[in-house]
Design a protein around this motif. Structure first.
Motif, PDB file in Angstrom:
ATOM      1  N   TYR A 101      -0.870  11.878  -3.252  1.00 45.16           N
ATOM      2  CA  TYR A 101      -2.162  11.698  -3.902  1.00 45.16           C
ATOM      3  C   TYR A 101      -3.129  10.917  -3.014  1.00 45.16           C
ATOM      4  O   TYR A 101      -3.969  10.168  -3.510  1.00 45.16           O
ATOM      5  CB  TYR A 101      -1.987  10.995  -5.248  1.00 45.16           C
ATOM      6  N   TRP A 102      -3.028  11.136  -1.698  1.00 43.83           N
ATOM      7  CA  TRP A 102      -3.964  10.482  -0.773  1.00 43.83           C
ATOM      8  C   TRP A 102      -5.404  10.850  -1.088  1.00 43.83           C
ATOM      9  O   TRP A 102      -6.341  10.117  -0.723  1.00 43.83           O
ATOM     10  CB  TRP A 102      -3.630  10.887   0.672  1.00 43.83           C
ATOM     11  N   TRP A 103      -5.613  11.969  -1.766  1.00 38.64           N
ATOM     12  CA  TRP A 103      -6.969  12.438  -2.053  1.00 38.64           C
ATOM     13  C   TRP A 103      -7.637  11.669  -3.202  1.00 38.64           C
ATOM     14  O   TRP A 103      -8.802  11.896  -3.503  1.00 38.64           O
ATOM     15  CB  TRP A 103      -6.961  13.937  -2.362  1.00 38.64           C
ATOM     16  N   ILE A 104      -6.883  10.754  -3.848  1.00 33.41           N
ATOM     17  CA  ILE A 104      -7.534   9.842  -4.806  1.00 33.41           C
ATOM     18  C   ILE A 104      -8.277   8.807  -3.962  1.00 33.41           C
ATOM     19  O   ILE A 104      -7.794   7.715  -3.693  1.00 33.41           O
ATOM     20  CB  ILE A 104      -6.504   9.185  -5.738  1.00 33.41           C
TER      21      ILE A 104
ATOM     22  N   PRO B 266     -14.293  20.008   0.319  1.00 32.53           N
ATOM     23  CA  PRO B 266     -12.867  19.875   0.628  1.00 32.53           C
ATOM     24  C   PRO B 266     -12.506  18.413   0.858  1.00 32.53           C
ATOM     25  O   PRO B 266     -13.288  17.647   1.425  1.00 32.53           O
ATOM     26  CB  PRO B 266     -12.713  20.714   1.904  1.00 32.53           C
ATOM     27  N   SER B 267     -11.316  18.030   0.432  1.00 32.93           N
ATOM     28  CA  SER B 267     -10.919  16.619   0.467  1.00 32.93           C
ATOM     29  C   SER B 267     -10.817  16.064   1.875  1.00 32.93           C
ATOM     30  O   SER B 267     -10.881  14.845   2.073  1.00 32.93           O
ATOM     31  CB  SER B 267      -9.591  16.428  -0.262  1.00 32.93           C
ATOM     32  N   CYS B 268     -10.628  16.912   2.855  1.00 31.58           N
ATOM     33  CA  CYS B 268     -10.663  16.458   4.246  1.00 31.58           C
ATOM     34  C   CYS B 268     -11.020  17.634   5.146  1.00 31.58           C
ATOM     35  O   CYS B 268     -10.885  18.789   4.757  1.00 31.58           O
ATOM     36  CB  CYS B 268      -9.326  15.848   4.685  1.00 31.58           C
ATOM     37  N   THR B 269     -11.504  17.312   6.313  1.00 31.57           N
ATOM     38  CA  THR B 269     -11.789  18.320   7.339  1.00 31.57           C
ATOM     39  C   THR B 269     -11.030  17.920   8.589  1.00 31.57           C
ATOM     40  O   THR B 269     -11.377  16.944   9.242  1.00 31.57           O
ATOM     41  CB  THR B 269     -13.295  18.395   7.642  1.00 31.57           C
ATOM     42  N   GLN B 270      -9.965  18.645   8.894  1.00 37.15           N
ATOM     43  CA  GLN B 270      -9.134  18.304  10.047  1.00 37.15           C
ATOM     44  C   GLN B 270      -9.244  19.397  11.104  1.00 37.15           C
ATOM     45  O   GLN B 270      -8.945  20.552  10.839  1.00 37.15           O
ATOM     46  CB  GLN B 270      -7.665  18.158   9.627  1.00 37.15           C
TER      47      GLN B 270
ATOM     48  N   VAL C 247       2.121   1.088  -9.107  1.00 28.96           N
ATOM     49  CA  VAL C 247       0.746   1.428  -8.733  1.00 28.96           C
ATOM     50  C   VAL C 247       0.264   0.334  -7.780  1.00 28.96           C
ATOM     51  O   VAL C 247       0.460  -0.858  -8.029  1.00 28.96           O
ATOM     52  CB  VAL C 247      -0.189   1.505  -9.958  1.00 28.96           C
ATOM     53  N   GLY C 248      -0.357   0.728  -6.690  1.00 24.68           N
ATOM     54  CA  GLY C 248      -0.815  -0.239  -5.708  1.00 24.68           C
ATOM     55  C   GLY C 248      -1.837  -1.204  -6.287  1.00 24.68           C
ATOM     56  O   GLY C 248      -2.673  -0.836  -7.121  1.00 24.68           O
ATOM     57  N   THR C 249      -1.751  -2.459  -5.862  1.00 24.11           N
ATOM     58  CA  THR C 249      -2.748  -3.460  -6.247  1.00 24.11           C
ATOM     59  C   THR C 249      -3.720  -3.736  -5.113  1.00 24.11           C
ATOM     60  O   THR C 249      -4.712  -4.440  -5.295  1.00 24.11           O
ATOM     61  CB  THR C 249      -2.063  -4.777  -6.647  1.00 24.11           C
ATOM     62  N   VAL C 250      -3.417  -3.186  -3.943  1.00 23.82           N
ATOM     63  CA  VAL C 250      -4.283  -3.324  -2.776  1.00 23.82           C
ATOM     64  C   VAL C 250      -4.645  -1.914  -2.312  1.00 23.82           C
ATOM     65  O   VAL C 250      -3.755  -1.111  -2.037  1.00 23.82           O
ATOM     66  CB  VAL C 250      -3.568  -4.080  -1.636  1.00 23.82           C
ATOM     67  N   PRO C 251      -5.921  -1.584  -2.229  1.00 19.10           N
ATOM     68  CA  PRO C 251      -6.273  -0.236  -1.770  1.00 19.10           C
ATOM     69  C   PRO C 251      -6.014  -0.065  -0.286  1.00 19.10           C
ATOM     70  O   PRO C 251      -6.155  -1.007   0.503  1.00 19.10           O
ATOM     71  CB  PRO C 251      -7.775  -0.137  -2.092  1.00 19.10           C
ATOM     72  N   GLY C 252      -5.601   1.117   0.084  1.00 16.63           N
ATOM     73  CA  GLY C 252      -5.475   1.442   1.499  1.00 16.63           C
ATOM     74  C   GLY C 252      -6.859   1.760   2.054  1.00 16.63           C
ATOM     75  O   GLY C 252      -7.522   2.706   1.620  1.00 16.63           O
ATOM     76  N   LYS C 253      -7.298   0.933   3.003  1.00 14.85           N
ATOM     77  CA  LYS C 253      -8.625   1.130   3.600  1.00 14.85           C
ATOM     78  C   LYS C 253      -8.544   2.092   4.772  1.00 14.85           C
ATOM     79  O   LYS C 253      -7.637   2.004   5.592  1.00 14.85           O
ATOM     80  CB  LYS C 253      -9.202  -0.198   4.075  1.00 14.85           C
ATOM     81  N   ARG C 254      -9.546   2.947   4.881  1.00 12.94           N
ATOM     82  CA  ARG C 254      -9.632   3.842   6.029  1.00 12.94           C
ATOM     83  C   ARG C 254     -10.656   3.366   7.056  1.00 12.94           C
ATOM     84  O   ARG C 254     -10.392   3.377   8.243  1.00 12.94           O
ATOM     85  CB  ARG C 254      -9.982   5.257   5.561  1.00 12.94           C
TER      86      ARG C 254
ATOM     87  N   VAL D 138       0.830  -1.206   0.000  1.00 11.31           N
ATOM     88  CA  VAL D 138       0.000   0.000   0.000  1.00 11.31           C
ATOM     89  C   VAL D 138       0.867   1.260   0.000  1.00 11.31           C
ATOM     90  O   VAL D 138       0.621   2.216  -0.714  1.00 11.31           O
ATOM     91  CB  VAL D 138      -0.963   0.000   1.199  1.00 11.31           C
ATOM     92  N   ARG D 139       1.904   1.306   0.872  1.00  7.35           N
ATOM     93  CA  ARG D 139       2.924   2.354   0.880  1.00  7.35           C
ATOM     94  C   ARG D 139       2.458   3.682   1.437  1.00  7.35           C
ATOM     95  O   ARG D 139       2.901   4.751   0.996  1.00  7.35           O
ATOM     96  CB  ARG D 139       3.557   2.533  -0.505  1.00  7.35           C
ATOM     97  N   LEU D 140       1.592   3.647   2.423  1.00  8.22           N
ATOM     98  CA  LEU D 140       1.240   4.864   3.153  1.00  8.22           C
ATOM     99  C   LEU D 140       2.221   5.041   4.300  1.00  8.22           C
ATOM    100  O   LEU D 140       2.552   4.093   4.998  1.00  8.22           O
ATOM    101  CB  LEU D 140      -0.185   4.747   3.702  1.00  8.22           C
TER     102      LEU D 140
END
Length: 759
Positions: free
Chosen positions: A244-247, A347-351, A294-301, A61-63
């Motif tokens: 590109y975490w916002w993808i 907005p892509s995130c609200t922190q 390119v990741g083959t496994v999505p990073g789940k939140r 995943v590589r986060l």
């Protein structure tokens, strides 16, 4: 040769394993839990359904792994995670300061394989749970690589699987989605119709400059019309990996059962964006770049959250509520994302940040339904809003360490998990965590049980700070800048002399600020204010502040921006002494000041944050009322980081080979020694992608010797790179004296140590 005739009665190879603790899920949380529990003396089976450990932090995943430091973008000073989590980060820094995700994989595997008490089952998926009443009896799991069916039985079970497959199959209560504002009174509870209920998945990608032109033909399924994406303007050719975490996509779907569909949609977006970068003509700088990975496994939140004995809420984080069963700390922002992700115009995130770190209670990790089940990782018992903070990997990992110590205690003392939160048990669990350098806000290590607590302690010198020495480094006062200094309750005033260089006659404005809560580092209360007229040229400015009413706390000497003035910056780097700046860090929604709407239950305040090394030098100044920050009594604080004081013994600048001596009236048998060095906990030591300027923490003492009463060297090293240095002797050393000789690295960093314990 093996040859079998037709048979309709074949079955898979079956292996049964009985253990003390079964952990399902080998992400960072499950990995840290397994190592921690094994070191507590219990047998552990770690089941991971992927070929590597680390989950979202792995090469799949590589986060980057991050936690309370929030990319050094919040007011949580000295908040990085320690314990096993910190040990892994330091080893990664030593071998992999460039941030290669593949190397991080090897470190995690090595750490687990080095523990004799751990049985690691990679590529193994749990799929069936046998349970009777309120107890799990066994788990079945299948390894696709060795075609083996495992039956796994344990005394205690821990679900660190992310989606909660173990807890789900065991019948534990769970939630999936967002609570309403009415349920818990959380003012950040989202408008579900507009914002959605779940955070989506992300697939990351890496690029590489090959030095020559590279063509790119997109796959047929690559997304067209990239310019129509609401986040189109965020596209940059030089952004790679996690930038590109916002993808993000999938928050409107079932983030468990629709994961494959979500993955395909994310691939469409990734390849569409890269096609746009390569072939639109708008990014000539990308001509020589290729798509390396390119990741083959999505990073789940987010998916399921399971209900424990307590559910954390927004208020617990923002108000920094205290819990008697606290086992860890957090500090990431309340970070929520619109469920439509990359297709959302929001907005892509609200922190939204709290003013400091917060406690995490053990009860969030104990099932309210299943008597022998723990939770770890992102599936713990928190509301959707609180999840926005607790979900990040390093926060999850240190909480998982607390779970592991509780589980081991539960097994070794034959008490149920829910009983471990009782006072007689939780205190012992907390002390075990603190001893291995874990941090629990507001708690201290009880030193009385250690042989070292009975010793007479002497040191070769103590730092009484009289100046941060000047250098050739002058910087224009372009942004609000501050020097943090610790003062004590017996101090009446703080008197400083600051060198300045003015290009013209002007006014220097200086404010002294403190936090309302002395255990926080959010400067919000003004103690004193100066406006000093300065003439053109170099000079010194004298400042004196009344601090008689403050007590033990950090103060912020804040300089207002003025481009006609330069301040001098010192090369001195000292434990517990730090400069901070009121600057932006847009990656974590820090715009210099947090200005929340009035109706969301969030505090407004200024951000004062440090700079990354090699920047971040202290502001040079003479301290005419010296600060006794390095006294040996600090070794008794029981706190392994600066909070209201440095909490460290710090040798004098002139002491090039400091010594720490412990003496007893009669000889003692010494079996083990622990030294707690400064881990530089304000540096966000991201595991991947972010590079770091050195491979060993700057304050870590790499070379030292320990001698007995006869001057015999019983331990020595010149290559230490761990800030928790643990020494065990095959046979106890009988001595009435231990003397530790430290070798200093350089002239600008005095030797320091938070604690030294032995038994």
């Amino acid at each position: 040769m093996i040859q079998e005739t037709y048979s309709k009665n074949r079955s898979l190879k079956e292996v049964s394993i009985e253990t003390d603790l079964l952990i399902v899920g080998g992400g960072l949380s499950g990995t840290c839990a397994a190592i921690t529990a094994a070191r507590q003396g219990v047998k552990v089976v770690l089941v991971q359904d992927r070929p590597v450990l680390g989950g979202n932090a792995s090469s799949e995943v590589r986060l980057w792994a991050l936690g309370a430091t929030s990319h050094m973008g919040n007011n949580n000073r000295w908040s990085r995670e320690t314990g096993v989590t910190g040990e892994i980060l330091e080893e990664n820094l030593y071998r992999n300061k460039e941030g290669n995700a593949l190397i991080f994989d090897t470190i995690l595997i090595e750490k687990v394989k080095q523990e004799e008490n751990i049985t690691l089952l990679l590529n193994t998926s749990a799929f069936e749970v046998a349970h009777e009443g309120t107890q799990i009896q066994s788990v079945k799991a299948f390894n696709s690589q060795n075609s083996t069916l495992y039956k796994l039985s344990a005394k205690r079970y821990c679900d660190a699987s992310g989606d909660g497959v173990l807890s789900f199959l065991a019948g534990a209560s769970f939630r999936m989605g967002a609570e309403t504002i009415e349920e818990f009174g959380e003012k950040m509870a989202p408008n579900v119709e507009q914002y959605g209920e779940l955070l989506g998945h992300t697939i990351y990608f890496y690029t590489k400059d090959t030095g020559k032109p590279v063509n790119f033909t997109p796959p047929a399924y690559a997304l067209k019309d990239i310019e129509e994406l609401p986040r189109f303007k965020n596209i940059q050719a030089d952004h790679t990996g996690c930038n590109y975490w916002w993808i993000e996509y999938g928050g409107r779907l079932d983030t468990i059962h629709d994961t494959e569909d979500i993955k395909y949609e994310l691939w469409k977006v990734v390849y569409g964006i890269w096609n746009y970068i390569k072939n639109s003509g708008n990014f000539p700088e990308a001509e020589n770049m290729t798509l390396e990975w390119v990741g083959t496994v999505p990073g789940k939140r987010e998916s399921r959250r399971f209900e424990g004995l307590y559910m954390m809420k927004q208020q617990d984080i923002i108000k920094q509520n205290k819990f008697e069963d606290a086992i860890a700390h957090g500090g990431w922002a309340l970070d929520l994302h619109p469920s439509d992700g990359v297709y959302s115009a929001l907005p892509s995130c609200t922190q939204w940040h709290s003013k400091g770190t917060y406690q995490i209670p053990l009860r969030t990790a104990i099932s309210r339904d299943i008597d022998n089940l723990y939770f770890a990782g992102r599936l713990v018992s928190v509301s959707h809003v609180a999840f926005g903070s607790t979900r990040v990997m390093l926060t999850s990992a240190v909480a998982a360490e607390g779970v592991a110590v509780s589980a081991a205690y539960s097994i070794l003392n034959d008490v149920l998990p829910k009983e471990t939160v009782e006072k007689e048990h939780i205190t012992k669990i907390q002390q075990a965590l603190l001893e291995k350098s874990s941090y629990i806000p507001h708690l201290k290590l009880d030193k009385s049980k250690y042989v070292s607590s009975k010793a007479k302690v002497s040191v070769s010198s103590e730092l009484n700070l009289t100046e941060l020495r000047t250098s050739e480094n002058w910087k224009t006062l372009q942004m609000p800048s501050a020097q943090m200094l610790p003062i004590t309750s017996d101090q009446k005033e703080l008197s400083l002399r600051v060198p300045v260089n003015a290009s013209e006659a002007t006014t220097l404005e200086v404010t002294l600020k403190v936090s309302l809560d002395p255990t926080n580092f959010t400067p919000e209360k003004v103690i004193g204010l100066y406006s000093k007229e300065v003439k053109e040229g170099s000079q010194h400015v004298d400042l004196t502040f009344d601090v008689s009413e403050l007590g033990d706390t950090y103060v912020f000497v804040c300089f207002a921006p003025n481009t006609a003035i330069q301040l001098n910056y010192s090369e001195d780097r000292i434990t517990g002494i730090l400069s901070v700046f009121r600057k932006e860090n847009k990656a974590v929604s820090n715009f210099g000041e947090q200005k929340p709407p009035a109706d969301i239950g969030i505090d407004g305040f200024e951000f004062w944050t440090p700079q990354r090394r090699p920047e971040g030098q202290n502001i040079a100044m003479q301290i005419k009322t010296p600060l006794f920050i390095g006294k040996k009594e600090n070794l008794n604080s029981g706190i392994i980081r600066p909070v209201q004081s440095t909490n460290a013994w710090i040798a004098d600048f002139e002491d090039n080979q400091p010594t720490l001596t412990l003496e007893w009236e009669e000889a003692k048998d010494i079996s083990s020694i622990k030294l707690y060095f400064d881990a530089d906990l304000d540096h966000a030591m991201e595991s991947t992608q972010f590079g770091h300027p050195e491979s060993v923490v700057p304050y870590c003492v790499e070379s030292f010797r320990i001698k007995d009463e006869n001057g015999k060297c019983i331990f020595q090293t010149e290559t230490n790179h761990s800030t928790l240095c643990e020494i065990s002797f095959d046979q106890p050393v009988k001595t009435s004296k231990l003397e530790v000789e430290f070798d200093r690295k350089n002239n600008s960093t005095p030797v320091s140590i938070f604690d030294f314990i032995c038994n």
